[in-house]
Each structure stands twice: as C-alpha cells, then as structure tokens.
Design a protein around this motif. Structure first.
Motif, mmCIF file in Angstrom:
data_model
loop_
_atom_site.group_PDB
_atom_site.id
_atom_site.type_symbol
_atom_site.label_atom_id
_atom_site.label_comp_id
_atom_site.label_asym_id
_atom_site.label_seq_id
_atom_site.Cartn_x
_atom_site.Cartn_y
_atom_site.Cartn_z
ATOM 1 N N GLU A 148 0.828 -1.196 0.000
ATOM 2 C CA GLU A 148 0.000 0.000 0.000
ATOM 3 C C GLU A 148 0.871 1.258 0.000
ATOM 4 N N ARG A 149 2.070 1.135 0.561
ATOM 5 C CA ARG A 149 3.026 2.241 0.590
ATOM 6 C C ARG A 149 4.337 1.758 -0.028
ATOM 7 N N PRO A 150 5.090 2.663 -0.667
ATOM 8 C CA PRO A 150 6.386 2.244 -1.227
ATOM 9 C C PRO A 150 7.425 2.066 -0.123
ATOM 10 N N LEU A 151 8.505 1.384 -0.448
ATOM 11 C CA LEU A 151 9.557 1.163 0.545
ATOM 12 C C LEU A 151 10.154 2.488 1.028
ATOM 13 N N SER A 152 10.108 3.508 0.162
ATOM 14 C CA SER A 152 10.664 4.810 0.543
ATOM 15 C C SER A 152 9.897 5.441 1.725
ATOM 16 N N TYR A 153 8.696 4.959 1.963
ATOM 17 C CA TYR A 153 7.898 5.445 3.109
ATOM 18 C C TYR A 153 8.632 5.174 4.425
ATOM 19 N N LEU A 154 9.540 4.215 4.381
ATOM 20 C CA LEU A 154 10.344 3.873 5.554
ATOM 21 C C LEU A 154 11.106 5.082 6.086
ATOM 22 N N GLU A 155 11.534 5.965 5.156
ATOM 23 C CA GLU A 155 12.276 7.162 5.601
ATOM 24 C C GLU A 155 11.407 8.031 6.498
ATOM 25 N N ARG A 156 10.141 8.173 6.106
ATOM 26 C CA ARG A 156 9.231 8.998 6.924
ATOM 27 C C ARG A 156 9.018 8.353 8.280
ATOM 28 N N LEU A 157 8.932 7.025 8.294
ATOM 29 C CA LEU A 157 8.739 6.322 9.571
ATOM 30 C C LEU A 157 9.983 6.477 10.462
ATOM 31 N N ARG A 158 11.149 6.426 9.821
ATOM 32 C CA ARG A 158 12.390 6.582 10.592
ATOM 33 C C ARG A 158 12.474 7.992 11.181
ATOM 34 N N ASP A 159 12.000 8.980 10.420
ATOM 35 C CA ASP A 159 11.928 10.347 10.960
ATOM 36 C C ASP A 159 10.983 10.403 12.155
ATOM 37 N N LEU A 160 9.857 9.727 12.012
ATOM 38 C CA LEU A 160 8.881 9.709 13.111
ATOM 39 C C LEU A 160 9.517 9.103 14.363
ATOM 40 N N ALA A 161 10.275 8.016 14.172
ATOM 41 C CA ALA A 161 10.931 7.385 15.326
ATOM 42 C C ALA A 161 11.909 8.361 15.979
ATOM 43 N N ARG A 162 12.608 9.138 15.145
ATOM 44 C CA ARG A 162 13.547 10.135 15.683
ATOM 45 C C ARG A 162 12.801 11.218 16.450
ATOM 46 N N VAL A 163 11.666 11.656 15.916
ATOM 47 C CA VAL A 163 10.857 12.658 16.623
ATOM 48 C C VAL A 163 10.418 12.092 17.973
ATOM 49 N N MET A 164 10.013 10.832 17.963
ATOM 50 C CA MET A 164 9.588 10.204 19.231
ATOM 51 C C MET A 164 10.731 10.187 20.242
ATOM 52 N N SER A 165 11.953 9.980 19.742
ATOM 53 C CA SER A 165 13.071 9.892 20.674
ATOM 54 C C SER A 165 13.368 11.246 21.312
ATOM 55 N N ILE A 166 12.992 12.315 20.616
ATOM 56 C CA ILE A 166 13.221 13.659 21.171
ATOM 57 C C ILE A 166 12.028 14.102 22.011
ATOM 58 N N ALA A 167 10.815 13.819 21.524
ATOM 59 C CA ALA A 167 9.634 14.462 22.096
ATOM 60 C C ALA A 167 8.888 13.619 23.123
ATOM 61 N N SER A 168 9.187 12.329 23.238
ATOM 62 C CA SER A 168 8.437 11.516 24.193
ATOM 63 C C SER A 168 8.858 11.841 25.620
ATOM 64 N N LYS A 169 7.940 11.586 26.531
ATOM 65 C CA LYS A 169 8.168 11.982 27.915
ATOM 66 C C LYS A 169 9.097 11.028 28.654
ATOM 67 N N CYS A 170 9.043 9.755 28.332
ATOM 68 C CA CYS A 170 9.876 8.808 29.083
ATOM 69 C C CYS A 170 10.621 7.872 28.138
ATOM 70 N N GLY A 171 11.385 7.004 28.722
ATOM 71 C CA GLY A 171 12.244 6.090 27.976
ATOM 72 C C GLY A 171 11.498 5.193 27.009
ATOM 73 N N LEU A 172 10.234 4.899 27.280
ATOM 74 C CA LEU A 172 9.512 3.989 26.397
ATOM 75 C C LEU A 172 9.464 4.545 24.969
ATOM 76 N N GLY A 173 8.923 5.753 24.835
ATOM 77 C CA GLY A 173 8.836 6.354 23.504
ATOM 78 C C GLY A 173 10.193 6.790 22.986
ATOM 79 N N GLN A 174 11.049 7.229 23.915
ATOM 80 C CA GLN A 174 12.369 7.732 23.503
ATOM 81 C C GLN A 174 13.234 6.633 22.883
ATOM 82 N N SER A 175 13.093 5.417 23.402
ATOM 83 C CA SER A 175 14.030 4.380 22.970
ATOM 84 C C SER A 175 13.542 3.586 21.771
ATOM 85 N N LEU A 176 12.322 3.835 21.339
ATOM 86 C CA LEU A 176 11.797 3.035 20.241
ATOM 87 C C LEU A 176 12.581 3.196 18.945
ATOM 88 N N ALA A 177 13.248 4.358 18.818
ATOM 89 C CA ALA A 177 14.078 4.562 17.622
ATOM 90 C C ALA A 177 15.220 3.543 17.573
#
Lengths: 155, 394
Positions: free
Chosen positions: B349-378
């Motif tokens: 449904e999505r191209p493999l290049s969509y992975l880049e956007r997901l990786r960005d999202l993981a990076r955002v989570m590592s900066i913006a999440s409140k605790c280690g759970l969201g921060q470490s998912l990257a």
C-alpha cells in the motif's frame, strides 16, 4: 456462621483505605474474584472516598486488573518474540481447540479465560504461559493439554 | 567452536566474575557496612564504578550520594523488580536464588543515605515469588532491627504494566495511581516515592552493591573495562545453542558472545531487549557489549537466518503499541503509526521509501516523548530498518 463481608471489605481490613493501598486492595479482589465488576469498583470508590471514574481509570490501566468478567482460571500465553519464535502459535491452537474458545473469551462453565499477554520473563524456556499466578514453561501442544486436564479435574 | 570447547570457554568467562550467584554471608556484609561511616559506603560504591544494571546505566554511587545529600528526614530505598523488558529474566532468578543479597543491598543503601523505609516493587507476572520475598523481608527486618539499623522493607506488587519499570511511573503505581511517568526533574533522589528522597535501583544493581562492600571496590573494578566495570548478568534467548542466565564480564565483543551462545547461523542479536539495538552479523566483531558500545540491561536475543526481521520488528511494535501509557502524544500516536506504517509497506500500500518517513517519526519520538519507552523506540526501529531494509517489504 457464614461470613457476609464482601471481598472489598476483607481487603480493606487487611490493607486499609489509604490511597497507596488502592492497588493492593484491587489486586486482592482480583485474586479472589478474578475481575473487578462495576459494583466492586463503586464499592472501592466509596471506601476510598474517590470517584468511581477515578478507580476505574486506575484499574483499567493495568492489564492484570481485569474489568471484564473472567473465568476461575485465567490463562495468559506469552506472545512476545522469544516465545513466539519457539512455537507459541501451536500452543494457542491447542488451547483454543481444547477449550473451544478464542482469545479473549471465557468458557461457558466460567472455568477458563484465554488471553495473550506481553513478555512474562521466561524467554529462555518458551513457549510459556501463566495460569493465574502459576507459570508453565517449555510448552508443547501435548503438554498444554495435560496442564488443562489438571485444572479441569480440580473441583 | 565445538560444543565442548564452547562450554569450557563459557565457564572460564563465568568464573572471571562469579559474584551474583556466589554463596555469601550477607549478614556479615551488612555488619561490615554498619561499622563504617555512611559516607565511606558511598565512596566505595562510587570507586567501584558500578552503573545501574537495569539498562539506563546511571552511576549508582552518584545516585546514592544525591539522596544522602537531599534534604528531608524520611528517605526511601526501592528495589525495581518490575523486570518487563522482552528477553529479560535475570532478576527473576536473582530474586529466586539470591534474595538475601538484594535485601542486604537495600539495607546497605539505607545506611548510606539514611533511609527508613524500603520496598521491592515486584512485577505482577512474578507473583509466585511474592510470599517468599515477603518472608525474606520480614526476616531481614528483624536483622536490621537487631543490628541497630532503623529500616523496614516490604514487597509491593505490580499488575502487568511494562511502563511501571520506569522509575517515576513505578512511584505513581505505588501511590495508587495510573502508572504514568512524571516529568524529570525533579529526580527521584530529591522527590521520589510519596515525595520522599528516593534511591531506586535494579535488583541486580543492589545485589552488586552487597558484593562490592563484601569484596571491596578494587576487586569489582578489576573485572570488565574502563567504561564498563564489573560483571553483568545476561539473559540469553532466541536462536541460541545455550539459553538462560549467565554472569559475564562487561566489555566482550558481540562476536565473542555469539561464538559462545550462537547456533553458528546467527544473523542478528537484539542487545538490550526490544527497546535496545539490533546488531547485524557484519558488525559483531566491532561491537562492544558495554557502555562504550551497546549498553544492555542484559537481554540478548539471537536471531538466525530463518527469522524474518519484519516479523521481529512487528512483534516489538505490537508490544510497544500496547504498553505505551498513552499519556504523551508522540509515544501514543507514534507507536500506532510505526506499526501501521510497516504493515502498509509490507502489503504494498506504501512504497519502501515510506520507511524514511517512519524513521523520521521514530527520531521525533526519541526527542519528544516523555519517558524512555517512547524515547528508545528509535533504537530497534532504526537499527532493524537500516540493516534489514529489504526484509521489511519482502
């Protein structure tokens, strides 16, 4: 003489009704009744002088403080990666076939509830499951049926 | 390596440490700690170089010093036994086989920081250990009293929430609330459980403090490397030739580790549980297990070439999606979107290049999440999608 105290009353006698005892009280009730009914939550709220919504909010946060009716034996099969890789799916099939229920359901005699759960800390001995507080490890489809038989034969 | 050579080598490694499961007279160690000045205890723990064994690796002695210097008469010691990281089960065995070492460590900490109350927060999945540990606490309370230490411990139970292993979520849970992490600062050493200055340490960390007081900091320091001193208890699972709990020196390379535990077809090792990093075969030789390389709370999951890393990642994401407490948006929404995202790539449904956007999202989570759970998912997301990119879509 029959003991007419409710489980909540017994729990509060044991632990007290300070806010920090809320989890111990709810855990005690779950250990006896397997789940927290609306009436139970309302009774806890009264005793702790909290809103029922807040008690529900706390209870519903924790996966072991069930707010849906559960059977006498709650089976929780680990679905996390190590157990998954060591054959958890075959265990689930054997359980569903033997109990004739699906994940999330309770048998009609209210004896068993079948659930999946996250890592229970037996990763080197998977597949693993909990039946209430008891852990069963290195499961095979045959072994899991034996374990069930043991519980079925209990009265 | 032949299996006989392998087990011989493994034994050699284990004998280099042999602290946690060695029989020790813990009452004698407590007496030794009580004889000296509390500041001397803290100095020994700092000198040993011990860092937290739960995963975050904060220097234990510095934590104790912070609590000792915090204002307030009542202080608290908590043993974090909410071992929930997938692939980790070493604390279960330590609590089962060496509870004295853990509780003695709590007593030593109490003496060092001036604490009067202590708790073991035991995960709900380990309820079968509850009565045994409670009895141990009672026995130790009598010992503490007899030796003149004004300190009492008891056991509190969790109820199946991974996030409660996060220290401030654990306090919230003990206070009768939803286990939602707090903002930091303030840190637990100044405002912890019930607003008391609190030292919260992992099970293994506390057991090591007992052994450091017993054997002295020099002996502990002589094991491991400059940045990762001492031993570490590992939980080994997955496609391993030997599985279970092993105490080894820190600072080994992942290649040495795989040589001992692998099934000769290891393609990746997940170091530090599902919130840790996935290391592919080509990096084994250059990866050090320790704070200078990949730190770990001890979870080591091995995957051989028969495993789909898409399946592994999806299993992790399902775990995090369910265990995210939902309090902060980056983590609550991020976990769902990462899972939906890789499923969409898989289904075409999505191209493999969509992975880049997901990786960005993981990076955002590592900066913006409140605790280690969201921060470490990257960590798992970006390492798996980097090294096993093609396995995500095929």
């Amino acid at each position: 003489m029959m003991n007419l105290d409710s489980t909540v009353t017994v729990a509060v006698k044991k632990f007290g009704a300070e806010r920090e005892q809320l989890l111990p009280v709810l855990q005690y009730v779950v250990s006896k009744e397997k789940w927290l009914s609306e009436d139970t939550l309302a009774e806890v709220a009264r005793v702790f002088d909290m809103s029922a919504a807040e008690v529900y909010g706390v209870a519903s946060f924790y996966s072991f403080l069930d707010t849906e009716a559960r059977g006498e034996y709650v089976i929780r099969v680990c679905r996390t990666i190590s157990c998954d890789m060591s054959g958890k799916e075959a265990i689930m099939e054997a359980l569903q076939k033997t109990l004739r229920i699906s994940v999330g359901e309770t048998s009609s005699d209210r004896k068993f509830t079948l659930l999946e759960t996250n890592c229970i800390g037996w990763c080197a001995e998977g597949p693993a499951m909990l039946v209430n507080d008891e852990a069963y490890t290195n499961l095979t489809p045959e072994k899991v049926v034996e374990v069930l038989q043991g519980y079925m034969n209990r009265t | 390596m032949k299996s006989g050579d392998k087990s011989k080598r493994l034994k050699e490694f284990e004998e280099k440490v042999n602290l946690i499961f060695r029989e020790t007279d813990c009452v004698e160690v407590l007496k030794k700690a009580l004889r000296g000045d509390p500041r001397a205890i803290i100095k020994e723990i700092i000198d040993s170089g011990l860092r937290g064994r739960g995963g975050a690796g904060f220097p234990t002695g510095i934590k104790w010093k912070g609590a000792a210097e915090a204002a307030g008469g009542n202080k608290c010691v908590i043993c974090n036994a909410d071992e929930g990281e997938p692939g980790t089960f070493k604390d279960r065995r330590i609590l089962d086989e060496q509870p004295d070492k853990v509780i003695a460590g709590m007593g030593i900490c109490a003496r060092a920081i001036g604490a009067t109350e202590g708790y073991i927060y035991l995960r709900g999945e380990y309820t079968f250990l509850f009565s045994k540990l409670s009895a141990k606490c009672e026995a130790w309370n009598a010992i503490f009293k007899e030796k003149g230490l004004n300190f009492r411990t008891s056991v509190r139970s969790g109820s199946g929430a991974y996030v409660c292993g996060e220290e401030t979520a654990l306090f919230e849970s003990m206070e009768g609330n939803r286990g939602e992490p707090r903002n930091k600062p303030p840190f637990p050493v100044t405002i912890g459980y019930s607003n008391l200055p609190t030292v919260i340490n992992n099970v293994e960390t506390l057991a090591y403090t007992t052994m450091i007081i017993s054997d002295g900091p020099e002996s502990f320091k002589s094991i491991g490397t400059k940045d990762s001193m001492g031993g570490k208890v590992f939980s080994v699972s997955g496609d391993a030739s030997v599985k279970g709990v092993f105490e080894l020196p820190l600072g080994m390379t992942l290649q040495e580790f795989v040589d001992l535990f692998g099934d000769s077809d290891t393609k990746a090792v997940q170091v530090g549980g599902s919130s840790g990093t996935c290391v592919p075969r080509k990096n084994f030789a250059d990866t050090i297990i320790g704070f200078e390389g990949v730190p770990t709370g001890g979870s080591m999951m091995l995957f051989n070439s028969s495993r789909s890393m898409y399946h592994v990642l999806k299993n992790y994401l399902e775990f995090f999606e369910e265990e995210s407490c939902g309090q902060c948006t980056p983590c609550r929404v991020g976990c769902q979107q990462l899972l939906k995202g890789i499923e969409a790539i898989r289904s075409g449904e999505r191209p493999l290049s969509y992975l880049e956007r997901l990786r960005d999202l993981a990076r955002v989570m590592s900066i913006a999440s409140k605790c280690g759970l969201g921060q470490s998912l990257a960590n798992p997301f970006n390492s798996i999608t980097q090294h096993f990119r093609e396995e995500i879509c095929y």
